[in-house]
Design a protein around this motif. Structure first.
Motif, PDB file in Angstrom:
ATOM      1  N   MET A   1      80.512  55.084  44.286  1.00 42.82           N
ATOM      2  CA  MET A   1      81.201  53.820  44.494  1.00 42.82           C
ATOM      3  C   MET A   1      80.446  53.048  45.583  1.00 42.82           C
ATOM      4  O   MET A   1      80.160  53.561  46.642  1.00 42.82           O
ATOM      5  CB  MET A   1      82.647  54.095  44.917  1.00 42.82           C
ATOM      6  CG  MET A   1      83.418  52.865  45.228  1.00 42.82           C
ATOM      7  SD  MET A   1      85.152  53.080  45.794  1.00 42.82           S
ATOM      8  CE  MET A   1      85.611  54.700  45.338  1.00 42.82           C
ATOM      9  N   GLU A   2      80.129  51.817  45.300  1.00 43.33           N
ATOM     10  CA  GLU A   2      79.441  50.947  46.253  1.00 43.33           C
ATOM     11  C   GLU A   2      80.443  50.424  47.288  1.00 43.33           C
ATOM     12  O   GLU A   2      81.627  50.281  46.998  1.00 43.33           O
ATOM     13  CB  GLU A   2      78.815  49.761  45.525  1.00 43.33           C
ATOM     14  CG  GLU A   2      77.714  50.137  44.561  1.00 43.33           C
ATOM     15  CD  GLU A   2      76.489  50.661  45.257  1.00 43.33           C
ATOM     16  OE1 GLU A   2      76.090  50.090  46.288  1.00 43.33           O
ATOM     17  OE2 GLU A   2      75.926  51.658  44.779  1.00 43.33           O
ATOM     18  N   THR A   3      79.947  50.132  48.486  1.00 42.42           N
ATOM     19  CA  THR A   3      80.794  49.517  49.506  1.00 42.42           C
ATOM     20  C   THR A   3      80.064  48.321  50.098  1.00 42.42           C
ATOM     21  O   THR A   3      78.859  48.175  49.953  1.00 42.42           O
ATOM     22  CB  THR A   3      81.136  50.495  50.642  1.00 42.42           C
ATOM     23  OG1 THR A   3      79.928  50.928  51.253  1.00 42.42           O
ATOM     24  CG2 THR A   3      81.923  51.679  50.148  1.00 42.42           C
ATOM     25  N   ARG A   4      80.819  47.469  50.737  1.00 43.82           N
ATOM     26  CA  ARG A   4      80.243  46.317  51.425  1.00 43.82           C
ATOM     27  C   ARG A   4      81.070  46.064  52.674  1.00 43.82           C
ATOM     28  O   ARG A   4      82.169  46.576  52.824  1.00 43.82           O
ATOM     29  CB  ARG A   4      80.217  45.089  50.522  1.00 43.82           C
ATOM     30  CG  ARG A   4      81.591  44.588  50.139  1.00 43.82           C
ATOM     31  CD  ARG A   4      81.504  43.447  49.126  1.00 43.82           C
ATOM     32  NE  ARG A   4      82.817  42.983  48.795  1.00 43.82           N
ATOM     33  CZ  ARG A   4      83.482  42.038  49.463  1.00 43.82           C
ATOM     34  NH1 ARG A   4      82.926  41.450  50.483  1.00 43.82           N
ATOM     35  NH2 ARG A   4      84.684  41.680  49.102  1.00 43.82           N
ATOM     36  N   TRP A   5      80.514  45.267  53.578  1.00 48.46           N
ATOM     37  CA  TRP A   5      81.202  44.945  54.826  1.00 48.46           C
ATOM     38  C   TRP A   5      81.895  43.601  54.712  1.00 48.46           C
ATOM     39  O   TRP A   5      81.369  42.664  54.120  1.00 48.46           O
ATOM     40  CB  TRP A   5      80.206  44.911  55.978  1.00 48.46           C
ATOM     41  CG  TRP A   5      79.733  46.271  56.354  1.00 48.46           C
ATOM     42  CD1 TRP A   5      78.634  46.919  55.873  1.00 48.46           C
ATOM     43  CD2 TRP A   5      80.356  47.170  57.260  1.00 48.46           C
ATOM     44  NE1 TRP A   5      78.541  48.165  56.435  1.00 48.46           N
ATOM     45  CE2 TRP A   5      79.577  48.347  57.296  1.00 48.46           C
ATOM     46  CE3 TRP A   5      81.497  47.095  58.059  1.00 48.46           C
ATOM     47  CZ2 TRP A   5      79.902  49.434  58.097  1.00 48.46           C
ATOM     48  CZ3 TRP A   5      81.816  48.178  58.855  1.00 48.46           C
ATOM     49  CH2 TRP A   5      81.025  49.327  58.874  1.00 48.46           C
ATOM     50  N   ALA A   6      83.084  43.508  55.285  1.00 51.48           N
ATOM     51  CA  ALA A   6      83.841  42.257  55.339  1.00 51.48           C
ATOM     52  C   ALA A   6      84.720  42.286  56.584  1.00 51.48           C
ATOM     53  O   ALA A   6      84.943  43.344  57.180  1.00 51.48           O
ATOM     54  CB  ALA A   6      84.714  42.095  54.094  1.00 51.48           C
ATOM     55  N   GLY A  10      90.171  39.930  61.409  1.00 56.16           N
ATOM     56  CA  GLY A  10      89.382  40.014  62.630  1.00 56.16           C
ATOM     57  C   GLY A  10      88.660  41.329  62.872  1.00 56.16           C
ATOM     58  O   GLY A  10      87.963  41.480  63.853  1.00 56.16           O
ATOM     59  N   VAL A  11      88.815  42.287  61.961  1.00 54.41           N
ATOM     60  CA  VAL A  11      88.164  43.588  62.115  1.00 54.41           C
ATOM     61  C   VAL A  11      87.105  43.747  61.022  1.00 54.41           C
ATOM     62  O   VAL A  11      87.384  43.530  59.844  1.00 54.41           O
ATOM     63  CB  VAL A  11      89.198  44.733  62.022  1.00 54.41           C
ATOM     64  CG1 VAL A  11      88.517  46.087  62.131  1.00 54.41           C
ATOM     65  CG2 VAL A  11      90.264  44.577  63.082  1.00 54.41           C
ATOM     66  N   HIS A  12      85.885  44.125  61.419  1.00 54.66           N
ATOM     67  CA  HIS A  12      84.781  44.311  60.481  1.00 54.66           C
ATOM     68  C   HIS A  12      84.904  45.708  59.870  1.00 54.66           C
ATOM     69  O   HIS A  12      84.832  46.710  60.588  1.00 54.66           O
ATOM     70  CB  HIS A  12      83.457  44.142  61.232  1.00 54.66           C
ATOM     71  CG  HIS A  12      82.307  43.794  60.370  1.00 54.66           C
ATOM     72  ND1 HIS A  12      82.259  42.648  59.605  1.00 54.66           N
ATOM     73  CD2 HIS A  12      81.138  44.434  60.153  1.00 54.66           C
ATOM     74  CE1 HIS A  12      81.115  42.606  58.965  1.00 54.66           C
ATOM     75  NE2 HIS A  12      80.413  43.680  59.270  1.00 54.66           N
ATOM     76  N   VAL A  13      85.129  45.787  58.543  1.00 50.73           N
ATOM     77  CA  VAL A  13      85.352  47.064  57.868  1.00 50.73           C
ATOM     78  C   VAL A  13      84.512  47.162  56.603  1.00 50.73           C
ATOM     79  O   VAL A  13      84.077  46.152  56.058  1.00 50.73           O
ATOM     80  CB  VAL A  13      86.844  47.266  57.504  1.00 50.73           C
ATOM     81  CG1 VAL A  13      87.715  47.319  58.736  1.00 50.73           C
ATOM     82  CG2 VAL A  13      87.326  46.189  56.561  1.00 50.73           C
ATOM     83  N   GLN A  14      84.318  48.389  56.124  1.00 45.16           N
ATOM     84  CA  GLN A  14      83.669  48.611  54.837  1.00 45.16           C
ATOM     85  C   GLN A  14      84.731  48.603  53.753  1.00 45.16           C
ATOM     86  O   GLN A  14      85.762  49.262  53.887  1.00 45.16           O
ATOM     87  CB  GLN A  14      82.940  49.946  54.813  1.00 45.16           C
ATOM     88  CG  GLN A  14      81.579  49.905  55.430  1.00 45.16           C
ATOM     89  CD  GLN A  14      80.833  51.204  55.185  1.00 45.16           C
ATOM     90  OE1 GLN A  14      81.343  52.270  55.486  1.00 45.16           O
ATOM     91  NE2 GLN A  14      79.632  51.095  54.653  1.00 45.16           N
ATOM     92  N   LEU A  15      84.453  47.869  52.680  1.00 48.32           N
ATOM     93  CA  LEU A  15      85.373  47.799  51.554  1.00 48.32           C
ATOM     94  C   LEU A  15      84.703  48.361  50.309  1.00 48.32           C
ATOM     95  O   LEU A  15      83.571  47.982  50.002  1.00 48.32           O
ATOM     96  CB  LEU A  15      85.752  46.346  51.243  1.00 48.32           C
ATOM     97  CG  LEU A  15      86.431  45.530  52.316  1.00 48.32           C
ATOM     98  CD1 LEU A  15      86.671  44.115  51.798  1.00 48.32           C
ATOM     99  CD2 LEU A  15      87.729  46.168  52.716  1.00 48.32           C
ATOM    100  N   PRO A  16      85.369  49.222  49.564  1.00 47.35           N
ATOM    101  CA  PRO A  16      84.825  49.628  48.270  1.00 47.35           C
ATOM    102  C   PRO A  16      84.772  48.403  47.358  1.00 47.35           C
ATOM    103  O   PRO A  16      85.676  47.569  47.370  1.00 47.35           O
ATOM    104  CB  PRO A  16      85.842  50.637  47.742  1.00 47.35           C
ATOM    105  CG  PRO A  16      86.620  51.067  48.933  1.00 47.35           C
ATOM    106  CD  PRO A  16      86.604  49.915  49.886  1.00 47.35           C
TER     107      PRO A  16
END
Length: 105
Positions: A1-6, A10-16
């Motif tokens: 599963m690929e993830t990306r940052w968003a 206000g919190v920078h998190v990795q999202l699948p």
């Protein structure tokens, strides 16, 4: 599963890549009445379909997300946009997309 940052509230998190609003809300411990608002460049999307993967929506391209609750004070100009209230009152599609406030074309 690929993830990306968003950035979510206000919190920078990795999202699948294939996450849904419901999965994101659960993972971040957001209340069930919180609506996802996505900001993609000069567009804002209010997501109505909580089970569809974000990648299948304009919201999937967003780099900033906000969870907004009913009667919550506006935290910024995006969340203060009157189009959000209109979209929440009468959703007609999986998401409602409109021009970001303060962007002139």
């Amino acid at each position: 599963m690929e993830t990306r940052w968003a950035t979510v509230d206000g919190v920078h998190v990795q999202l699948p890549d294939d996450c849904t609003v419901d999965e994101l809300r659960t993972a971040l411990y957001k209340p069930s009445d919180a609506v996802l608002i996505a900001v993609t460049g000069d567009l804002v999307s209010v997501v109505h379909d909580e089970e569809q993967p974000l990648t299948e929506l304009v919201a999937g391209c967003a780099d900033t997300y906000y969870f907004r609750r009913p009667d919550e004070p506006d935290r910024n100009d995006v969340l203060a946009a009157p189009e959000i209230e209109s979209a929440l009152e009468e959703p007609t599609t999986d998401e409602t997309t409109f021009q970001r406030p303060g962007i002139d074309h």
